[in-house]
Enzyme design. Structure first.
Site, mmCIF file in Angstrom:
data_model
loop_
_atom_site.group_PDB
_atom_site.id
_atom_site.type_symbol
_atom_site.label_atom_id
_atom_site.label_comp_id
_atom_site.label_asym_id
_atom_site.label_seq_id
_atom_site.Cartn_x
_atom_site.Cartn_y
_atom_site.Cartn_z
ATOM 1 N NE ARG A 30 41.027 -47.244 -9.361
ATOM 2 C CZ ARG A 30 40.600 -46.904 -10.567
ATOM 3 N NH1 ARG A 30 39.826 -45.856 -10.724
ATOM 4 N NH2 ARG A 30 40.934 -47.633 -11.625
ATOM 5 C CE LYS B 16 39.023 -52.077 -9.901
ATOM 6 N NZ LYS B 16 39.776 -52.706 -11.013
ATOM 7 C CB ALA C 190 45.104 -49.116 -19.863
ATOM 8 C CB ALA C 191 41.527 -44.994 -18.463
#
Length: 368
Positions: free
Chosen positions: A67, A103, A281-282
């Site tokens: 991200r 992540k 989807a969040a």
């Protein structure tokens, strides 16, 4: 350009009352399954500041997107990457893929700070982890960015087809959300068809846009909102029947589909939401787990985000395993059956879908 891992103290970005909860404290606060490794990466030449969080490699290498986001401070970025990586562990476990959870976040505005040199430096950090972490696209990064990253590490998936990857995962992520939503609609109204149902899609980025297309094709009455006027204009242009709302979460709906950043469901919004089903989807949709209880007491069913949005993970897992597109699409469509299984588990346990999905994921992890 020299690239070296820099482990920097984060306490200087944390308020005094929170300094006792550094990386270890934050990780344990999330669950009794702490993170295996958290790496702070900095490259002075390119301005790269990134955090890679590996939550679990029990089921396989930790996979999760990168991200690229203008976090207000390092503390906010750390909180986000820890939550997101933990969610990836559970998503992978529920999805049945042979991967763990990880992540990464890059601190900065991708429209300003993203450069090929910065992505290359980031790729070298990923490579330095020796395959424990596999990266993919997320908010602020695209398949073309993964092409650059992938030139500097063997552990990048979701690259463009031209570069040997499986391409943008957004369409299959949207398909997975749609299938989970159909399972939820069946459980509530006894039909898998969304025709005539009012569905509010909040966030019209890569996944939200694709989801609107699937809903419109199924006959749903779609209401949309986004902070980006250009994203709204694109959807209205391509799907003229959609209705634009100032705030989807405040509209009267059958289904609320949060597809922007997480945290839109707090005790306050859960107490006023006018919908029967939440499925989007969040990531990290609930500000605290107790929000699901508030929703349930009001007759609102919440499909756990990591169940509904697993399509992209399944796609890149298929890329890792060498599966063809037809097999991957079939696995994504099976999110319908997986969601139905979680509904059944919730009935057996007498709990909401969140604890039921967690139970299924933890059983798989513990068995490994």
């Amino acid at each position: 350009m020299s690239t070296s891992t820099v482990i920097r103290p984060v306490e200087d970005t944390i308020p005094v009352e929170d300094t006792a909860a550094g990386v270890f404290g934050r990780s344990r606060h999330l669950s009794d399954r702490p993170h295996e490794q958290v790496v702070f990466c900095e490259d002075a030449a390119t301005g790269l500041r990134a955090i890679i969080a590996i939550h679990s490699t029990v089921l396989g290498p930790a996979l999760g997107g990168t991200r690229f986001y203008p976090y207000a401070n390092e503390r906010q970025a750390l909180d986000d990457v820890l939550r997101l990586s933990r969610g990836m562990t559970y998503k992978a476990a529920v999805s049945g893929v042979h991967l763990g959870g990880g992540k990464a976040v890059i601190i900065g505005d991708p429209t300003i700070h993203k450069t090929e040199a910065l992505l290359a430096a980031y790729g070298r950090f990923v490579e330095s982890l020796g395959g424990r972490y596999i990266t993919a696209a997320d908010v602020g990064t695209y398949a073309s960015d993964l092409d650059v990253v992938g030139r500097h590490t063997a552990h990048a998936v979701g690259r463009t087809v031209a570069a040997g990857g499986s391409g943008d995962s957004s369409p299959l992520t949207a398909l997975g959300v749609f299938q989970a939503m159909r399972a939820g609609v069946e459980n509530i109204w006894g039909t898998t068809n969304l025709e005539g149902r009012v569905v509010g899609v909040e966030g019209l980025g890569k996944v939200g846009y694709s989801l609107v297309g699937l809903l419109a094709a199924d006959g749903a009455r779609v209401v949309v909102s986004d902070v980006n006027p250009a994203a709204v204009e694109r959807v209205v242009s391509d799907f003229p029947d959609v209705r634009v709302a100032g705030s989807v979460v405040q509209a009267s709906l059958d289904v609320y589909a949060p597809c922007a950043l997480g945290g839109t469901l707090s005790p306050v919004t859960a107490g006023s939401l006018d919908a029967r089903l939440v499925c989007g989807a969040a990531n990290n949709q609930l500000t605290i787990p107790e929000v699901e209880t508030i929703l349930g007491e009001r007759g609102i069913t919440w499909v756990p985000d990591y169940v509904a949005n697993a399509g992209g993970l399944i796609q890149v897992a298929g890329e890792v395993d060498g599966f063809d597109a037809a097999v991957v699409r079939s696995d994504v469509e099976a999110i319908f059956e997986r969601t139905a299984e979680i509904f059944e588990m919730s009935r057996v346990l007498g709990t909401g879908l969140g604890p039921a999905a967690n139970r299924i994921a933890e059983q798989r992890i513990d068995a490994a």
